[in-house]
Scaffold this motif. Structure first.
Motif, PDB file in Angstrom:
ATOM      1  N   ASP A 190       2.875  11.519   2.208  1.00  0.00           N
ATOM      2  CA  ASP A 190       2.496  11.162   0.831  1.00  0.00           C
ATOM      3  C   ASP A 190       0.992  11.337   0.624  1.00  0.00           C
ATOM      4  OD1 ASP A 190       5.037  10.602  -0.042  1.00  0.00           O
ATOM      5  OD2 ASP A 190       4.884   8.434   0.206  1.00  0.00           O
ATOM      6  N   LEU A 191       0.205  10.904   1.594  1.00  0.00           N
ATOM      7  CA  LEU A 191      -1.246  11.072   1.503  1.00  0.00           C
ATOM      8  C   LEU A 191      -1.616  12.554   1.462  1.00  0.00           C
ATOM      9  CD1 LEU A 191      -2.572   8.380   4.016  1.00  0.00           C
ATOM     10  CD2 LEU A 191      -2.935   8.403   1.552  1.00  0.00           C
ATOM     11  N   GLY A 192      -0.969  13.338   2.335  1.00  0.00           N
ATOM     12  CA  GLY A 192      -1.237  14.768   2.358  1.00  0.00           C
ATOM     13  C   GLY A 192      -0.889  15.443   1.042  1.00  0.00           C
ATOM     14  N   ASP A 193       0.253  15.071   0.470  1.00  0.00           N
ATOM     15  CA  ASP A 193       0.675  15.660  -0.804  1.00  0.00           C
ATOM     16  C   ASP A 193      -0.286  15.301  -1.935  1.00  0.00           C
ATOM     17  OD1 ASP A 193       2.867  16.994   0.190  1.00  0.00           O
ATOM     18  OD2 ASP A 193       4.265  15.358  -0.188  1.00  0.00           O
ATOM     19  N   ILE A 194      -0.820  14.081  -1.913  1.00  0.00           N
ATOM     20  CA  ILE A 194      -1.799  13.677  -2.924  1.00  0.00           C
ATOM     21  C   ILE A 194      -3.049  14.553  -2.806  1.00  0.00           C
ATOM     22  CG2 ILE A 194      -3.391  11.834  -3.626  1.00  0.00           C
ATOM     23  CD1 ILE A 194      -1.154   9.834  -2.856  1.00  0.00           C
ATOM     24  N   GLY A 195      -3.499  14.775  -1.574  1.00  0.00           N
ATOM     25  CA  GLY A 195      -4.673  15.611  -1.364  1.00  0.00           C
ATOM     26  C   GLY A 195      -4.467  17.024  -1.865  1.00  0.00           C
ATOM     27  N   ILE A 219       0.834  -1.198   0.000  1.00  0.00           N
ATOM     28  CA  ILE A 219       0.000   0.000   0.000  1.00  0.00           C
ATOM     29  C   ILE A 219       0.868   1.248   0.000  1.00  0.00           C
ATOM     30  CG2 ILE A 219      -1.678   1.343   1.332  1.00  0.00           C
ATOM     31  CD1 ILE A 219      -2.855  -1.282   2.316  1.00  0.00           C
ATOM     32  N   GLU A 220       1.950   1.211   0.800  1.00  0.00           N
ATOM     33  CA  GLU A 220       2.861   2.345   0.865  1.00  0.00           C
ATOM     34  C   GLU A 220       3.467   2.647  -0.493  1.00  0.00           C
ATOM     35  OE1 GLU A 220       2.760  -0.115   2.932  1.00  0.00           O
ATOM     36  OE2 GLU A 220       2.595   0.673   4.987  1.00  0.00           O
ATOM     37  N   HIS A 221       3.811   1.589  -1.251  1.00  0.00           N
ATOM     38  CA  HIS A 221       4.404   1.775  -2.583  1.00  0.00           C
ATOM     39  C   HIS A 221       3.391   2.391  -3.546  1.00  0.00           C
ATOM     40  CE1 HIS A 221       6.840   1.046  -6.124  1.00  0.00           C
ATOM     41  NE2 HIS A 221       5.809   0.426  -6.688  1.00  0.00           N
ATOM     42  N   ILE A 222       2.138   1.935  -3.470  1.00  0.00           N
ATOM     43  CA  ILE A 222       1.090   2.477  -4.343  1.00  0.00           C
ATOM     44  C   ILE A 222       0.873   3.967  -4.052  1.00  0.00           C
ATOM     45  CG2 ILE A 222      -1.378   2.403  -4.877  1.00  0.00           C
ATOM     46  CD1 ILE A 222      -1.255  -0.634  -4.353  1.00  0.00           C
ATOM     47  N   ILE A 223       0.792   4.312  -2.761  1.00  0.00           N
ATOM     48  CA  ILE A 223       0.580   5.714  -2.371  1.00  0.00           C
ATOM     49  C   ILE A 223       1.746   6.577  -2.808  1.00  0.00           C
ATOM     50  CG2 ILE A 223       0.397   7.276  -0.381  1.00  0.00           C
ATOM     51  CD1 ILE A 223      -1.222   5.043   1.001  1.00  0.00           C
TER      52      ILE A 223
END
Length: 484
Positions: free
Chosen positions: A422-427, A2-6
């Motif tokens: 990474d999640l924050g940057d995607i948002g 999951i970490e790699h996908i994100i």
């Protein structure tokens, strides 16, 4: 897995085209407004305390400014600056300045558009990209897409970043379990967000400005102690920001990317969240709040972020990693591994000692990040109102948002920093892609509104907005001529 996908998704969202788009948009709006962020600087400050007393609905200009500042001044100013230096080098800070200066033009434009197309909903003003997409572009489906992205980003992806920064800082300084910190933050946050926008505004107008001032004072004290190193620090930042030679030249693209990415994460210019707060203010002309929001970009990056950066660089409490993980510069005062809040604590520790420094930075981060999470909640709630506000389901959706946000705060406290960032940057990146393109398309309305404001000022009148004179359609609140 999951970490790699994100991580892969983050790489796609924050690819070179988005970095270039952010910079070019800032240039376009700066030249298009004839650098309103410079010409009207004094007026920005004056308008902080100016509000339309005839409108009974909405918050004051200063409250809207404080709410925007609380969203901008957060983990990005302490942890984000450290990661920008750790992965982008000293030159990344210069690119944060550049995106801040030109981004103030973007912030002015999006905030002005938010005021033009705002709506009244249950005794409050609501607005932002979803609203001006639907009314200005007449593209309801794209408004829905942005609103959904904003709810996911601000209600799910971004709050864990702030919580993670607080939890890691308290764990490092006080050895408090991250889970305990996360639960405490969630409990406090629940009390505030259930009170709605008025309570958020009251908290923000007290905490955000005071903490920003105290933090800058602390930075000045540290820099006075290291005054002899400060000139060399600024020269090093400039050299690394534009050096095309040797090893530094090989990572120039990384330096620019980290500077722009962390700059936008911190100051929110063009991201699409700032205009959501701007729409809440009661003003007699949209440009007034556009100028106020542009000023908040300066406070965030040119003052607070710079304070953190110069402390870290003057005290040499950082490591610089190349994109492949190779260590380019290592300081004995900085621990090896993932860059973060430890760089800032170590810098302040050179003056106050590591124990006291850790305490001060931890509590500064607590207040900064806490108010930022409050702002994120308001951003997400406004987009919930857009999606469900005309039906009976919006209250249920708001409660689901509240619960989700509090759960994600606890989740962010216990997970590793890279995944959370990474999640924050995607948002942030997803919202920026949509919003920047939209405000470019709607720029004629914003530029006409600015000319109207300046024409009235030149005539010696207090500017008042009439969309019909400017041939701007669907500005429903202003067209009805309501006195809120």
């Amino acid at each position: 897995m999951i970490e790699h996908i994100i991580s892969t998704l983050n790489g796609w969202v924050w690819s070179t085209p988005l970095v270039v788009l952010c910079l070019l948009a800032g240039l376009y709006f700066s030249f298009g407004t004839r650098f309103v962020q410079v010409r009207r600087f004094r007026e920005m400050v004056r308008l902080l305390f100016n509000t339309d007393k005839h409108q009974k609905v909405g918050v004051s200009s200063f409250q809207a400014f404080a709410m925007a500042l609380s969203g901008r001044v957060g983990t990005g100013n302490i942890v984000g600056v450290a990661t920008a230096i750790g992965y982008g080098g000293p030159g990344a800070i210069v690119w944060m300045w550049i995106i801040s200066f030109f981004g103030a033009g973007s912030a002015f434009t999006e905030a002005t558009l938010a005021q033009i197309y705002k709506e009244e909903h249950h005794g409050e003003f609501r607005g932002g990209p979803a609203y001006y997409i639907e009314k200005g572009l007449r593209c309801r489906w794209l408004g829905w897409i942005f609103a959904i992205c904003a709810v996911v980003a601000c209600g799910v992806f971004l709050p864990p970043v702030q919580a993670n920064g607080i939890a890691q800082s308290f764990a490092q300084t006080f050895s408090v379990a991250p889970l305990v910190v996360g639960l405490a933050i969630a409990l406090l946050l629940g009390f505030v967000v259930i009170g709605g926008v008025s309570r958020i505004a009251r908290w923000a107008q007290i905490i955000a400005p005071v903490m920003a001032i105290l933090y800058i004072v602390l930075a000045v004290v540290v820099l006075v102690v290291h005054a002899a190193d400060v000139p060399a620090v600024f020269m090093d930042m400039l050299r690394c920001a534009f050096d095309f030679r040797g090893v530094t030249g090989g990572v120039l693209g990384t330096t620019v990317a980290w500077g722009v990415k962390r700059g936008i994460y911190s100051n929110e210019a063009g991201q699409g969240t700032g205009p959501i707060v701007a729409a809440a203010a009661k003003v007699s002309h949209p440009v007034k709040q556009g100028l106020v929001q542009a000023f908040s970009v300066y406070v965030d990056t040119l003052l607070v972020c710079t304070a953190t950066a110069v402390m870290i660089l003057a005290c040499k409490t950082y490591n610089h990693y190349l994109p492949d993980g190779t260590l380019l510069f290592a300081s004995p005062a900085a621990e090896l591994g993932e860059p973060g809040v430890g760089y800032t604590i170590a810098a302040v520790g050179t003056f106050l000692g590591q124990g006291l420094a850790g305490t001060i930075i931890s509590f500064a981060l607590l207040f900064f990040a806490f108010t930022t999470i409050m702002a994120y909640y308001y951003y997400a709630e406004t987009n919930i109102v857009y999606l469900f506000g005309k039906g009976r389901k919006w209250k249920l959706a708001v409660w689901i948002l509240r619960v989700s946000l509090l759960v994600m705060v606890v989740f962010g406290s216990v997970k590793e920093a890279k995944l959370i960032w990474d999640l924050g940057d995607i948002g942030v990146g997803t919202m920026a892609w949509i919003n920047i393109i939209v405000i470019l398309l709607l720029s004629p309305q914003a530029l006409r509104t600015l000319k109207d404001y300046e024409r009235q000022k030149k005539a010696g009148r207090e500017p008042h907005f009439d969309p019909q004179v400017l041939r701007i359609n669907n500005a429903i609140f202003w067209q009805k001529g309501k006195e809120q």
